[in-house]
Design an enzyme around this catalytic site. Structure first.
Site, PDB file in Angstrom:
ATOM      1  N   CYS A 112      -0.877  10.452  64.657  1.00  0.00           N
ATOM      2  CA  CYS A 112      -1.662  10.040  63.491  1.00  0.00           C
ATOM      3  C   CYS A 112      -1.722  11.168  62.469  1.00  0.00           C
ATOM      4  O   CYS A 112      -1.264  12.287  62.707  1.00  0.00           O
ATOM      5  CB  CYS A 112      -3.076   9.654  63.913  1.00  0.00           C
ATOM      6  N   ASP A 136      18.563  12.224  30.161  1.00  0.00           N
ATOM      7  CA  ASP A 136      19.630  13.062  29.629  1.00  0.00           C
ATOM      8  C   ASP A 136      20.852  12.158  29.490  1.00  0.00           C
ATOM      9  O   ASP A 136      20.921  11.101  30.126  1.00  0.00           O
ATOM     10  CB  ASP A 136      19.917  14.210  30.594  1.00  0.00           C
TER      11      ASP A 136
END
Length: 730
Positions: free
Chosen positions: A30, A438
């Protein structure tokens, strides 16, 4: 005599004054376990990184080289209550397979026993309202005990072992209250049977175990599916290569013996063990992992091949550019390792809740019991209610709420060609309302063609190519590739946003922007003839030349941009390329906002301007010049062909020649964020509704077991919906 432990074989030296080791850790179940391990290991002096991968129960450790013995980490984990050993994929997979089989056996025993006890409980329930004599009821209770006690002892081992290890290390975890609740329910049931009581809770204890084991097995299966992706990737790696050791003499050697510049033979039906370029031969190859194209591609002299590429027909001679851990496949594997090691604010919230859980639950159960005694209840009834509180407050749902979603979505993202490189990338990506691209190497394909190669003298072209090998810019890479240069010049310096420079025979050489090489006039003449070309200039002393290169947009760029715009996400281009080339690309893609000729500083300034306006920017870029802008953006993404600096800066990396993974990633992120929030609300809502019912005595241990286990299964099933994120977005 005490044996020494030498783990040096498993240590990797990162080349930056750091050492790295991966350890397999048993008993990590967990988010609470993850935070305990990371805090415990990070407290060791000189440790720079301690990160737990819950999917394959592995901890990655980095420390200052030469300062620590790796055995100290294993000892520290033992102090924390966890058994650890060096991570080896084959061994780890065998251990996980055996653990999965063990969980399944435990689940089978618990479910079978629970069903039988439930059947035995039916005549008891009916007899309590009819005429069953106490001796008959006791018989059924003792029969239930004979089934429940050995079944619980066997099927409860995953929880009992974990709880005992935690208690021995003087700490708690989620399995401690689970184990206490089960043991108390069984002990109370035996006591009730001895005293001829009407009710026993053997069915509650076994039902709780069955539901918990079902949830844990489902959770592990989910994680194993994600690990299978990495396993399939690892299967593409070849351990040997056929290397030319003479003009016509070959030898099969380990991949560790292959060096850059070597020539290897790639036979039909073999997978490439190296990155490189074909220098002889014709064939068809499968590079679907890198390009995303499932159809075979033609390969001939000059064709790039990557590790994992499958050669389908003819024999090929390949000149090696990277081998072993330097290949693109190895880089993808390292990025994939990061995919499920997330640390988002939701994970941090779950971690804090898990740390508080044990003391809060134990205190709540104790106060509940004392409270009922204070208002006149018997100790028997008060203990039964306290047991219900212990069972119903188990935080399994909270512990699974975020990791379950991350596990599913990281595997689903990889299947669409996206790798996570940052813990909270999913959350930040879900908030994006503008994408800044870009152009060169991002909206366009990374490989460019030199169109005026015949106009440049061969010796000049070769020298420019050797200088270009020192640059990561796609336009420079096109010059290097077209020149056939293999040996880079020494002592080269990169000038950010301008180009590269060095000295040859006492004369300065430069490659980069025309202004950087004082070649603006030559560049303008070329651009007048071909306004859509990009240019890169070369200067050697007073000699100047300009190379013209052409780019091709990625095949689905227009469709990807259209999808983003349709969903309300704004798009713009920030490019250092010339205005005609950027304008042409923007017009083809339907992008109305674009800027050309921008420097890295200009890109950062634009992103900061958008951030001040409250815009959440996804920056997508691939070059050295884009790294600062990628770091400045709200979230960032690079193609797999990007420079290593850009990949290290980017939060996500996408594979292939298409932009579809960028669109898919946003879809997955938005769906994952909704599911994380839903799961947290489900877990919190369950406790808000269920805990008061248990405290006031309206939930028996049986009802508590069903409610708690049902909430965990609900969270896991809700997380499984994450794999549909891309379809819902697009």
């Amino acid at each position: 005599m005490q044996a020494t432990r030498d783990f040096s074989h498993y240590v990797r030296h990162l080349g930056s004054g750091l050492s790295h080791i991966d350890l397999a850790v048993e008993g990590v179940n967990c988010a609470g376990c993850m935070s305990k391990i990371e805090r415990g290991l990070s407290a060791i002096p000189d440790v720079t990184l301690a990160r737990v991968n819950l999917t394959d129960r592995r901890v990655a450790l980095e420390w200052k080289e030469g300062t620590l013995d790796p055995a100290r980490f294993i000892d520290r984990l033992a102090e924390l209550g966890y058994k650890a050993y060096p991570f080896e994929p084959v061994r780890a997979e065998a251990v996980e397979t055996e653990h999965a089989s063990f969980l399944l056996r435990c689940l089978g025993v618990a479910a079978f026993a629970a069903m039988n006890i439930m059947m035995l409980s039916i005549p008891v329930w009916s007899g309590n309202v009819s005429d069953m004599i106490p001796e008959q009821r006791d018989f059924f209770h003792w029969l239930s005990a004979l089934i429940a006690l050995p079944a619980a002892a066997y099927s409860g081992q995953p929880f009992f072992r974990s709880a005992w290890a935690a208690l021995r290390a003087r700490r708690t975890n989620m399995d401690v209250p689970i184990s206490i609740g089960i043991v108390l329910a069984l002990a109370m049931s035996v006591a009730e049977t001895i005293h001829h009581a009407e009710h026993a809770y053997f069915d509650a204890a076994l039902m709780l175990l069955a539901f918990l084991l079902a949830g844990r097995y489902l959770d592990q299966s989910m994680r194993r599916k994600t690990r299978a992706v990495a396993g399939n990737l690892a299967a593409l790696k070849a351990e040997t290569a056929t290397k030319f050791v003479g003009a016509d003499e070959i030898s099969v050697v380990p991949i560790a013996a292959v060096r850059t510049g070597d020539i290897v033979l790639l036979r039909p039906g073999e997978r490439s063990a190296v990155d490189g370029a074909v220098i002889e031969g014709q064939s068809k190859i499968d590079q679907s992992l890198i390009t995303g194209e499932t159809l075979p591609a033609k390969a001939g002299p000059g064709t790039a091949v990557y590790a994992g590429t499958l050669n389908l027909s003819g024999a090929l001679r390949v000149r090696v550019s990277a081998a072993s851990e330097g290949t693109l496949l190895a880089e993808i594997s390292r990025l994939l390792d990061n995919a499920v090691q997330a640390r988002s604010r939701y994970v941090q919230l779950a971690d804090r809740a898990s740390r508080l859980y044990a003391p809060v639950v134990h205190t709540a159960a104790l106060l509940t019991m004392l409270g009922w005694v204070a208002i006149g209840a018997t100790w028997h009834d008060a203990i039964v209610i306290a047991i219900s509180v212990l069972i119903i407050t188990c935080p399994c749902a909270l512990g699974l709420a975020i990791p379950a979603v991350q596990t599913v979505v990281s595997g689903a993202m990889f299947r669409t060609g996206v790798l996570l490189n940052s813990g909270d990338a999913i959350e930040r990506l879900a908030e994006v309302d503008r994408v800044v691209f870009d152009k060169t190497g991002t909206l366009t394909l990374p490989e460019l063609d030199v169109t005026n190669a015949v106009d440049v003298p061969k010796d000049v072209f070769e020298l420019a190519g050797r200088l270009a090998l020192a640059s990561h810019h796609p336009v420079a890479a096109a010059v290097a590739r077209a020149s056939g240069a293999r040996t880079p010049l020494a002592g080269i310096e990169e000038v950010a946003g301008q180009g590269v420079r060095g000295f040859v025979n006492g004369l300065e050489v430069r490659l980069g922007r025309p202004s950087f090489c004082s070649a603006d006039q030559i560049a303008n003449e070329i651009l007048c003839r071909d306004p859509e070309a990009s240019v890169v200039a070369f200067r050697h002393g007073e000699m100047q030349h300009v190379f013209a290169v052409r780019q091709r947009l990625r095949p689905d760029a227009a469709a990807a941009i259209a999808t983003l715009l349709k969903t309300g996400i704004e798009v713009e281009i920030l490019s250092g390329d010339r205005e005609p080339a950027v304008r042409h690309a923007a017009e083809q893609l339907g992008i109305h906002e674009w800027r050309a000729g921008v420097t890295p500083a200009d890109k950062i300034a634009r992103i900061e301007e958008l951030k001040r306006q409250g815009v959440k920017v996804l920056m997508v870029g691939d070059g050295m010049n884009d790294a600062p802008a990628l770091a400045a953006a709200h979230v960032s993404m690079s193609p797999v062909s990007a420079t290593h600096l850009s990949q290290a800066t980017a939060d996500l990396v996408f594979l292939g020649d298409r932009l579809a993974p960028v669109v898919a990633a946003i879809g997955f992120a938005r769906k994952a964020l909704r599911l994380m929030r839903q799961n947290l609300w489900l877990a919190a809502g369950y406790n808000v509704l269920a805990v008061p019912l248990a405290i006031v005595g309206l939930a028996t241990p049986l009802v508590a077991a069903a409610a708690m286990s049902g909430s965990s299964l609900l969270v896991i099933l809700n997380a499984l919906r994450a794999h549909r994120g891309a379809r819902e977005f697009g």
